[in-house]
Design a protein around this motif. Structure first.
Motif, PDB file in Angstrom:
ATOM      1  N   SER A 107       0.843  -1.191   0.000  1.00  0.00           N
ATOM      2  CA  SER A 107       0.000   0.000   0.000  1.00  0.00           C
ATOM      3  C   SER A 107       0.877   1.239   0.000  1.00  0.00           C
ATOM      4  O   SER A 107       1.973   1.249   0.579  1.00  0.00           O
ATOM      5  N   ILE A 108       0.387   2.284  -0.677  1.00  0.00           N
ATOM      6  CA  ILE A 108       1.138   3.533  -0.770  1.00  0.00           C
ATOM      7  C   ILE A 108       0.151   4.682  -0.959  1.00  0.00           C
ATOM      8  O   ILE A 108      -0.894   4.522  -1.583  1.00  0.00           O
ATOM      9  N   PHE A 109       0.474   5.812  -0.359  1.00  0.00           N
ATOM     10  CA  PHE A 109      -0.293   7.032  -0.574  1.00  0.00           C
ATOM     11  C   PHE A 109       0.374   7.846  -1.675  1.00  0.00           C
ATOM     12  O   PHE A 109       1.600   8.022  -1.663  1.00  0.00           O
ATOM     13  N   ILE A 110      -0.422   8.369  -2.610  1.00  0.00           N
ATOM     14  CA  ILE A 110       0.080   9.221  -3.679  1.00  0.00           C
ATOM     15  C   ILE A 110      -0.686  10.536  -3.628  1.00  0.00           C
ATOM     16  O   ILE A 110      -1.919  10.540  -3.501  1.00  0.00           O
ATOM     17  N   ASN A 111       0.025  11.643  -3.726  1.00  0.00           N
ATOM     18  CA  ASN A 111      -0.642  12.932  -3.853  1.00  0.00           C
ATOM     19  C   ASN A 111      -1.617  12.867  -5.017  1.00  0.00           C
ATOM     20  O   ASN A 111      -1.284  12.386  -6.108  1.00  0.00           O
ATOM     21  N   ALA A 137      -3.429  25.877  -0.918  1.00  0.00           N
ATOM     22  CA  ALA A 137      -3.998  25.304  -2.137  1.00  0.00           C
ATOM     23  C   ALA A 137      -3.471  23.905  -2.414  1.00  0.00           C
ATOM     24  O   ALA A 137      -4.180  23.081  -2.961  1.00  0.00           O
ATOM     25  N   GLY A 138      -2.233  23.613  -2.080  1.00  0.00           N
ATOM     26  CA  GLY A 138      -1.631  22.342  -2.451  1.00  0.00           C
ATOM     27  C   GLY A 138      -1.923  21.229  -1.477  1.00  0.00           C
ATOM     28  O   GLY A 138      -2.179  21.447  -0.306  1.00  0.00           O
ATOM     29  N   GLY A 139      -1.881  19.997  -1.977  1.00  0.00           N
ATOM     30  CA  GLY A 139      -1.971  18.834  -1.117  1.00  0.00           C
ATOM     31  C   GLY A 139      -3.311  18.630  -0.461  1.00  0.00           C
ATOM     32  O   GLY A 139      -3.385  18.137   0.655  1.00  0.00           O
ATOM     33  N   LEU A 140      -4.391  19.011  -1.118  1.00  0.00           N
ATOM     34  CA  LEU A 140      -5.702  18.876  -0.502  1.00  0.00           C
ATOM     35  C   LEU A 140      -6.098  17.422  -0.282  1.00  0.00           C
ATOM     36  O   LEU A 140      -6.724  17.090   0.706  1.00  0.00           O
ATOM     37  N   PHE A 141      -5.782  16.566  -1.221  1.00  0.00           N
ATOM     38  CA  PHE A 141      -6.210  15.181  -1.091  1.00  0.00           C
ATOM     39  C   PHE A 141      -5.133  14.249  -1.621  1.00  0.00           C
ATOM     40  O   PHE A 141      -4.269  14.646  -2.390  1.00  0.00           O
ATOM     41  N   VAL A 178       5.249  13.938  -2.511  1.00  0.00           N
ATOM     42  CA  VAL A 178       4.621  13.210  -3.611  1.00  0.00           C
ATOM     43  C   VAL A 178       3.926  11.935  -3.135  1.00  0.00           C
ATOM     44  O   VAL A 178       2.804  11.632  -3.548  1.00  0.00           O
ATOM     45  N   ALA A 179       4.585  11.161  -2.260  1.00  0.00           N
ATOM     46  CA  ALA A 179       4.051   9.860  -1.860  1.00  0.00           C
ATOM     47  C   ALA A 179       4.652   9.448  -0.523  1.00  0.00           C
ATOM     48  O   ALA A 179       5.681   9.974  -0.100  1.00  0.00           O
ATOM     49  N   TRP A 180       3.981   8.479   0.115  1.00  0.00           N
ATOM     50  CA  TRP A 180       4.530   7.906   1.337  1.00  0.00           C
ATOM     51  C   TRP A 180       3.930   6.530   1.554  1.00  0.00           C
ATOM     52  O   TRP A 180       2.894   6.186   0.996  1.00  0.00           O
ATOM     53  N   SER A 181       4.617   5.709   2.362  1.00  0.00           N
ATOM     54  CA  SER A 181       4.197   4.327   2.564  1.00  0.00           C
ATOM     55  C   SER A 181       2.845   4.273   3.261  1.00  0.00           C
ATOM     56  O   SER A 181       2.495   5.136   4.076  1.00  0.00           O
ATOM     57  N   VAL A 216       9.073   8.364   2.722  1.00  0.00           N
ATOM     58  CA  VAL A 216       8.387   9.513   2.138  1.00  0.00           C
ATOM     59  C   VAL A 216       9.132   9.905   0.868  1.00  0.00           C
ATOM     60  O   VAL A 216      10.369   9.947   0.856  1.00  0.00           O
ATOM     61  N   VAL A 217       8.390  10.184  -0.201  1.00  0.00           N
ATOM     62  CA  VAL A 217       8.972  10.607  -1.469  1.00  0.00           C
ATOM     63  C   VAL A 217       8.713  12.100  -1.657  1.00  0.00           C
ATOM     64  O   VAL A 217       7.551  12.541  -1.597  1.00  0.00           O
ATOM     65  N   VAL A 218       9.772  12.866  -1.865  1.00  0.00           N
ATOM     66  CA  VAL A 218       9.645  14.304  -2.102  1.00  0.00           C
ATOM     67  C   VAL A 218      10.287  14.650  -3.443  1.00  0.00           C
ATOM     68  O   VAL A 218      11.084  13.885  -3.996  1.00  0.00           O
ATOM     69  N   GLN A 219       9.909  15.817  -3.973  1.00  0.00           N
ATOM     70  CA  GLN A 219      10.457  16.294  -5.233  1.00  0.00           C
ATOM     71  C   GLN A 219      11.088  17.671  -5.014  1.00  0.00           C
ATOM     72  O   GLN A 219      10.689  18.399  -4.097  1.00  0.00           O
ATOM     73  N   PRO A 220      12.068  18.050  -5.837  1.00  0.00           N
ATOM     74  CA  PRO A 220      12.735  19.343  -5.686  1.00  0.00           C
ATOM     75  C   PRO A 220      11.933  20.468  -6.329  1.00  0.00           C
ATOM     76  O   PRO A 220      12.438  21.245  -7.129  1.00  0.00           O
ATOM     77  N   PHE A 221      10.659  20.544  -5.972  1.00  0.00           N
ATOM     78  CA  PHE A 221       9.764  21.497  -6.613  1.00  0.00           C
ATOM     79  C   PHE A 221       8.534  21.639  -5.725  1.00  0.00           C
ATOM     80  O   PHE A 221       8.001  20.648  -5.236  1.00  0.00           O
ATOM     81  N   GLU A 222       8.098  22.883  -5.507  1.00  0.00           N
ATOM     82  CA  GLU A 222       6.886  23.118  -4.727  1.00  0.00           C
ATOM     83  C   GLU A 222       5.728  23.330  -5.691  1.00  0.00           C
ATOM     84  O   GLU A 222       5.673  24.336  -6.392  1.00  0.00           O
ATOM     85  N   GLU A 223       4.833  22.355  -5.735  1.00  0.00           N
ATOM     86  CA  GLU A 223       3.725  22.383  -6.676  1.00  0.00           C
ATOM     87  C   GLU A 223       2.503  22.988  -5.997  1.00  0.00           C
ATOM     88  O   GLU A 223       2.009  22.461  -5.011  1.00  0.00           O
ATOM     89  N   VAL A 224       2.017  24.093  -6.530  1.00  0.00           N
ATOM     90  CA  VAL A 224       0.873  24.780  -5.959  1.00  0.00           C
ATOM     91  C   VAL A 224      -0.301  24.648  -6.920  1.00  0.00           C
ATOM     92  O   VAL A 224      -0.177  24.888  -8.115  1.00  0.00           O
TER      93      VAL A 224
END
Length: 230
Positions: A107-111, A137-141, A178-181, A216-224
């Motif tokens: 199982s994994i959570f994805i933005n 605004a970001g990461g609502l669900f 972006v994602a997490w276990s 936890v998976v992160v990206q070098p970018f702040e997505e709004v």
């Protein structure tokens, strides 16, 4: 064959069957789905296909959520589509890098905005982060994917995976997460001192805190993401 000729361009860029199965990375930013049945994909991600296919759009917030938050999101990130048929389907999302995972009873959570496609064998459920919804605004669900099958998600540039271990929590920016276990449940926290240091009332002052054991998976970018104002 002359340099820069049409023939050379076609040879260098043409589609190539790699025999990798249901999902293939045609390029690092283009997903090929060898469809013979059904696949779930992000609405608006289809760039090409050949064969016989039908597409049905579904509001992602209608899957397991009430009506209260249906107007909270706008844009393609708020919807999935089902593709049914047989042929080759090509998916992409804003030129972002594509990652394929083959879940084996995992199982994994994805933005919600980063989930690109998944097999129908995958069970999925929407999780709304209510505290963030009122602040930014970001990461609502996000979407919890579970089971056995292929999933694909996207990141801006190269992702970084951080391990979470007991006593060593990981704190992230929601817009870069972006994602997490699937066993982790992030806690939303605010850092008032950091907020003051930045001189602004949003952004990095809102953080996600991961505790326990996982990744936890992160990206070098702040997505709004844009939010519809009532």
């Amino acid at each position: 064959m002359s340099r820069y000729s049409i023939e050379e361009f076609i040879k260098q860029t043409e589609q190539e069957d790699k025999g990798e199965g249901f999902f293939e990375l045609e390029t690092p930013r283009m997903l090929e789905v060898n469809l013979d049945g059904q696949v779930w994909a992000k609405a608006g991600s289809m760039v090409a296909y050949h064969g016989e296919m039908k597409f049905v759009r579904e509001g992602i917030l209608e899957h397991g959520l009430g009506t209260a938050f249906k107007k909270a999101l706008t844009g393609e990130g708020a919807s999935l589509m089902k593709a049914n048929g047989k042929g080759k389907l090509y998916l992409a999302d804003g030129g972002k890098k594509i990652i394929i995972l083959n879940l084996q009873n995992d199982s994994i959570f994805i933005n919600g905005n980063d989930l690109l496609a998944f097999e129908p064998s995958i069970k999925w459920q929407i999780k709304l982060m209510k505290r963030i919804a009122g602040m930014m605004a970001g990461g609502l669900f996000n979407v919890r994917c579970e089971g056995t099958g292929m999933i694909a998600f996207t990141t801006h540039y190269e992702p970084l995976t951080l391990k979470v271990t007991p006593g060593q929590p990981v704190i992230t920016d929601p817009n870069a997460t972006v994602a997490w276990s699937g066993n982790l449940q992030p806690i939303i926290q605010t850092d008032i001192s950091f907020k003051t240091f930045l001189g602004r009332g949003s952004g990095e002052s809102i953080q996600m805190r991961f505790e326990g054991e996982g990744f936890v998976v992160v990206q070098p970018f702040e997505e709004v993401y844009r939010v519809e104002k009532s």
